[in-house]
Write a protein that holds these residues in place. Structure first.
Motif, PDB file in Angstrom:
ATOM      1  N   ILE A  52      73.596  67.751  94.945  1.00 41.33           N
ATOM      2  CA  ILE A  52      72.615  66.761  94.021  1.00 41.33           C
ATOM      3  C   ILE A  52      72.571  65.006  95.173  1.00 41.33           C
ATOM      4  CG2 ILE A  52      72.204  66.130  91.720  1.00 41.33           C
ATOM      5  CD1 ILE A  52      73.703  67.989  91.012  1.00 41.33           C
ATOM      6  N   LYS A  53      73.288  64.893  94.818  1.00 42.56           N
ATOM      7  CA  LYS A  53      73.343  63.705  95.517  1.00 42.56           C
ATOM      8  C   LYS A  53      72.534  62.649  96.810  1.00 42.56           C
ATOM      9  CE  LYS A  53      76.496  59.250  95.752  1.00 42.56           C
ATOM     10  NZ  LYS A  53      77.666  59.122  95.604  1.00 42.56           N
ATOM     11  N   TYR A  54      73.323  64.129  98.030  1.00 45.06           N
ATOM     12  CA  TYR A  54      72.404  63.914  98.808  1.00 45.06           C
ATOM     13  C   TYR A  54      71.625  65.014  99.488  1.00 45.06           C
ATOM     14  CZ  TYR A  54      76.317  61.246  99.225  1.00 45.06           C
ATOM     15  OH  TYR A  54      77.065  59.845  99.411  1.00 45.06           O
ATOM     16  N   GLY A  55      70.365  65.308  98.333  1.00 47.69           N
ATOM     17  CA  GLY A  55      69.686  66.943  99.040  1.00 47.69           C
ATOM     18  C   GLY A  55      68.613  65.493  99.429  1.00 47.69           C
ATOM     19  N   LEU A  56      67.487  66.866 100.017  1.00 49.04           N
ATOM     20  CA  LEU A  56      66.579  66.051 100.734  1.00 49.04           C
ATOM     21  C   LEU A  56      65.621  66.110 100.277  1.00 49.04           C
ATOM     22  CD1 LEU A  56      67.145  66.867 104.283  1.00 49.04           C
ATOM     23  CD2 LEU A  56      67.880  64.918 103.021  1.00 49.04           C
ATOM     24  N   GLU A  57      63.990  65.262 100.364  1.00 48.87           N
ATOM     25  CA  GLU A  57      62.923  65.406  99.536  1.00 48.87           C
ATOM     26  C   GLU A  57      61.762  67.066  99.946  1.00 48.87           C
ATOM     27  OE1 GLU A  57      61.453  63.720  98.091  1.00 48.87           O
ATOM     28  OE2 GLU A  57      62.650  61.996  98.272  1.00 48.87           O
ATOM     29  N   LYS A  58      62.336  67.552 100.848  1.00 47.70           N
ATOM     30  CA  LYS A  58      61.979  68.789 101.303  1.00 47.70           C
ATOM     31  C   LYS A  58      63.116  70.014 100.413  1.00 47.70           C
ATOM     32  CE  LYS A  58      63.626  68.963 106.002  1.00 47.70           C
ATOM     33  NZ  LYS A  58      63.161  69.216 107.620  1.00 47.70           N
ATOM     34  N   ASP A  59      63.779  69.750  99.820  1.00 47.31           N
ATOM     35  CA  ASP A  59      64.275  70.565  98.914  1.00 47.31           C
ATOM     36  C   ASP A  59      64.178  71.452  98.161  1.00 47.31           C
ATOM     37  OD1 ASP A  59      66.240  70.469 101.352  1.00 47.31           O
ATOM     38  OD2 ASP A  59      67.566  69.437 100.542  1.00 47.31           O
ATOM     39  N   VAL A  60      64.377  72.411  97.576  1.00 44.95           N
ATOM     40  CA  VAL A  60      63.872  73.151  95.686  1.00 44.95           C
ATOM     41  C   VAL A  60      65.394  73.685  95.508  1.00 44.95           C
ATOM     42  CG1 VAL A  60      62.159  74.703  95.094  1.00 44.95           C
ATOM     43  CG2 VAL A  60      61.668  73.855  97.035  1.00 44.95           C
ATOM     44  N   TRP A  61      65.415  72.998  94.560  1.00 47.12           N
ATOM     45  CA  TRP A  61      66.394  73.122  93.969  1.00 47.12           C
ATOM     46  C   TRP A  61      66.174  74.671  93.468  1.00 47.12           C
ATOM     47  CZ3 TRP A  61      66.844  73.194  88.204  1.00 47.12           C
ATOM     48  CH2 TRP A  61      67.922  73.395  88.394  1.00 47.12           C
ATOM     49  N   ASP A 117      70.763  80.355  83.287  1.00 49.73           N
ATOM     50  CA  ASP A 117      70.997  80.011  81.653  1.00 49.73           C
ATOM     51  C   ASP A 117      72.297  80.343  81.246  1.00 49.73           C
ATOM     52  OD1 ASP A 117      70.982  79.084  79.487  1.00 49.73           O
ATOM     53  OD2 ASP A 117      69.129  81.014  78.706  1.00 49.73           O
ATOM     54  N   ASN A 118      72.553  79.513  81.084  1.00 50.87           N
ATOM     55  CA  ASN A 118      74.310  79.762  80.220  1.00 50.87           C
ATOM     56  C   ASN A 118      74.972  81.252  80.649  1.00 50.87           C
ATOM     57  OD1 ASN A 118      73.570  77.392  78.539  1.00 50.87           O
ATOM     58  ND2 ASN A 118      72.868  78.721  76.635  1.00 50.87           N
ATOM     59  N   LEU A 119      74.899  80.435  82.009  1.00 51.07           N
ATOM     60  CA  LEU A 119      75.884  81.459  82.485  1.00 51.07           C
ATOM     61  C   LEU A 119      76.437  81.529  83.604  1.00 51.07           C
ATOM     62  CD1 LEU A 119      73.722  84.497  83.110  1.00 51.07           C
ATOM     63  CD2 LEU A 119      75.320  84.602  81.475  1.00 51.07           C
ATOM     64  N   SER A 120      77.245  81.208  84.671  1.00 53.71           N
ATOM     65  CA  SER A 120      77.711  80.559  85.687  1.00 53.71           C
ATOM     66  C   SER A 120      76.432  81.539  87.012  1.00 53.71           C
ATOM     67  CB  SER A 120      79.325  80.973  85.621  1.00 53.71           C
ATOM     68  OG  SER A 120      79.814  80.863  86.894  1.00 53.71           O
ATOM     69  N   SER A 121      76.714  79.930  87.904  1.00 49.49           N
ATOM     70  CA  SER A 121      75.501  80.803  89.206  1.00 49.49           C
ATOM     71  C   SER A 121      75.822  79.829  89.980  1.00 49.49           C
ATOM     72  CB  SER A 121      74.508  80.362  88.186  1.00 49.49           C
ATOM     73  OG  SER A 121      72.813  80.531  89.348  1.00 49.49           O
ATOM     74  N   ALA A 122      75.538  80.096  91.405  1.00 49.17           N
ATOM     75  CA  ALA A 122      75.625  79.845  91.730  1.00 49.17           C
ATOM     76  C   ALA A 122      74.229  78.861  92.380  1.00 49.17           C
ATOM     77  CB  ALA A 122      75.355  80.649  93.284  1.00 49.17           C
ATOM     78  N   HIS A 123      74.310  77.176  93.246  1.00 48.62           N
ATOM     79  CA  HIS A 123      73.806  76.296  93.210  1.00 48.62           C
ATOM     80  C   HIS A 123      72.540  76.703  94.791  1.00 48.62           C
ATOM     81  CE1 HIS A 123      76.332  74.027  90.532  1.00 48.62           C
ATOM     82  NE2 HIS A 123      77.057  75.345  89.783  1.00 48.62           N
ATOM     83  N   VAL A 124      71.587  76.847  94.123  1.00 46.69           N
ATOM     84  CA  VAL A 124      70.777  77.913  95.670  1.00 46.69           C
ATOM     85  C   VAL A 124      69.560  76.795  95.731  1.00 46.69           C
ATOM     86  CG1 VAL A 124      69.513  79.324  96.954  1.00 46.69           C
ATOM     87  CG2 VAL A 124      71.507  80.099  95.384  1.00 46.69           C
ATOM     88  N   TYR A 125      69.666  76.088  96.931  1.00 44.72           N
ATOM     89  CA  TYR A 125      68.562  75.688  97.887  1.00 44.72           C
ATOM     90  C   TYR A 125      67.683  75.765  98.678  1.00 44.72           C
ATOM     91  CZ  TYR A 125      70.976  71.292  95.033  1.00 44.72           C
ATOM     92  OH  TYR A 125      71.361  70.628  93.549  1.00 44.72           O
ATOM     93  N   LEU A 126      67.080  76.020  99.136  1.00 47.95           N
ATOM     94  CA  LEU A 126      66.067  76.260  99.762  1.00 47.95           C
ATOM     95  C   LEU A 126      65.510  74.902 100.538  1.00 47.95           C
ATOM     96  CD1 LEU A 126      64.106  77.269 101.442  1.00 47.95           C
ATOM     97  CD2 LEU A 126      62.656  77.727  99.742  1.00 47.95           C
ATOM     98  N   ARG A 127      65.632  74.977 102.219  1.00 51.47           N
ATOM     99  CA  ARG A 127      64.762  73.817 102.445  1.00 51.47           C
ATOM    100  C   ARG A 127      63.269  74.106 102.906  1.00 51.47           C
ATOM    101  NH1 ARG A 127      68.710  70.343 105.220  1.00 51.47           N
ATOM    102  NH2 ARG A 127      69.344  69.640 103.432  1.00 51.47           N
ATOM    103  N   LEU A 128      62.220  73.051 102.673  1.00 50.12           N
ATOM    104  CA  LEU A 128      61.007  73.759 102.848  1.00 50.12           C
ATOM    105  C   LEU A 128      60.278  73.430 104.509  1.00 50.12           C
ATOM    106  CD1 LEU A 128      58.785  71.925  99.401  1.00 50.12           C
ATOM    107  CD2 LEU A 128      59.636  74.444 100.068  1.00 50.12           C
ATOM    108  N   ARG A 129      59.926  74.424 105.487  1.00 48.84           N
ATOM    109  CA  ARG A 129      59.744  74.361 106.352  1.00 48.84           C
ATOM    110  C   ARG A 129      58.101  73.238 106.839  1.00 48.84           C
ATOM    111  NH1 ARG A 129      58.269  80.367 107.289  1.00 48.84           N
ATOM    112  NH2 ARG A 129      57.149  79.767 105.393  1.00 48.84           N
ATOM    113  N   ASP A 130      57.971  73.147 107.889  1.00 43.79           N
ATOM    114  CA  ASP A 130      57.337  71.931 107.911  1.00 43.79           C
ATOM    115  C   ASP A 130      55.915  72.431 107.519  1.00 43.79           C
ATOM    116  OD1 ASP A 130      58.928  70.217 109.341  1.00 43.79           O
ATOM    117  OD2 ASP A 130      58.715  70.825 111.415  1.00 43.79           O
TER     118      ASP A 130
END
Length: 230
Positions: free
Chosen positions: A29-38, A59-72
């Protein structure tokens, strides 16, 4: 630890990463990039105020925290459908409870829309603008998709702060280069305009000079010149 995945359903391949636990997700969360999608997986729609554990998440479920890094050239609101499905399926598969459920919804938003306030629990976030949140409906787990992604899985221990610093420095260099290129282009255009203006202002200079020379040469002749000519 961060888990890295490669999605080959598009070219060039898409880059997906997942935090190991809520502590790691604080760093993401702290060091994500502008081209990342949560992404965050949901079993039912939550109403504002939005407040979820971090991730391409449930929602209200223990879940992985997945990020997609957008391509150019890609933006968060034009992500290809195949990539959306990969991210959503990966989130569902990494949710202890969500993986057992059907008909769940995955929400996603730009990393820059995540809001972390004082007093929030570790790994918990809300949104600056709830309108910048989209949803993907997932009826069931698709094992072929999950298995394909798991084959690309890599475990790494990145220095997220250093990675972001390098990324910001790179952006700074690119922005400086663009500014210099714009200034050079503006300088060339100004020079071309000045040259064109000069050409217009002096378009008849040669003709006027020829007339002056002719008049001058005739004025210098004496009367005998005309007598001789006749």
């Amino acid at each position: 630890m961060v888990y890295y995945y490669t999605s080959n359903v598009v070219l060039p391949p898409a880059f997906i990463y997942v935090g190991k636990d809520k502590v790691e997700n604080e760093e993401l969360i702290k060091y994500g990039l502008e081209k990342d999608v949560w992404y965050y997986t949901m079993s039912r729609l939550l109403l504002p105020p939005f407040s979820y554990p971090s991730g391409f998440h449930v929602d209200n479920l223990s879940s992985a925290h997945v990020y997609l890094r957008l391509r150019d050239g890609e933006t968060w609101d034009n992500i290809p459908e195949d990539i959306l499905e990969d991210c959503a399926q990966l989130t569902k598969a990494n949710s202890i409870e969500g993986n057992k459920k059907d008909n769940i919804t995955v929400i996603y938003t730009p990393w820059s829309n995540l809001k972390k306030s004082a007093g929030m629990a570790t790994g918990q976030v809300s949104f600056h603008n709830p309108k910048l949140v989209k949803k993907v409906f997932i009826p069931v787990r698709l094992n072929p998709v999950v298995n394909r992604l798991n084959k690309t899985k890599e475990e790494k221990y990145p220095d997220l702060r250093e990675e972001k610093d390098e990324y910001m420095k790179k952006l700074g260099r690119e922005e400086r280069k663009l500014r210099e290129e714009r200034k050079a282009a503006e300088k060339r255009e100004k020079k071309e305009r000045e040259e064109l203006r000069w050409q217009k202002e002096h378009a008849y200079d040669d003709l006027l000079n020829e007339e002056n020379v002719l008049q001058s040469s005739n004025q210098d002749r004496d009367a005998d010149f005309l007598d001789d000519f006749m």
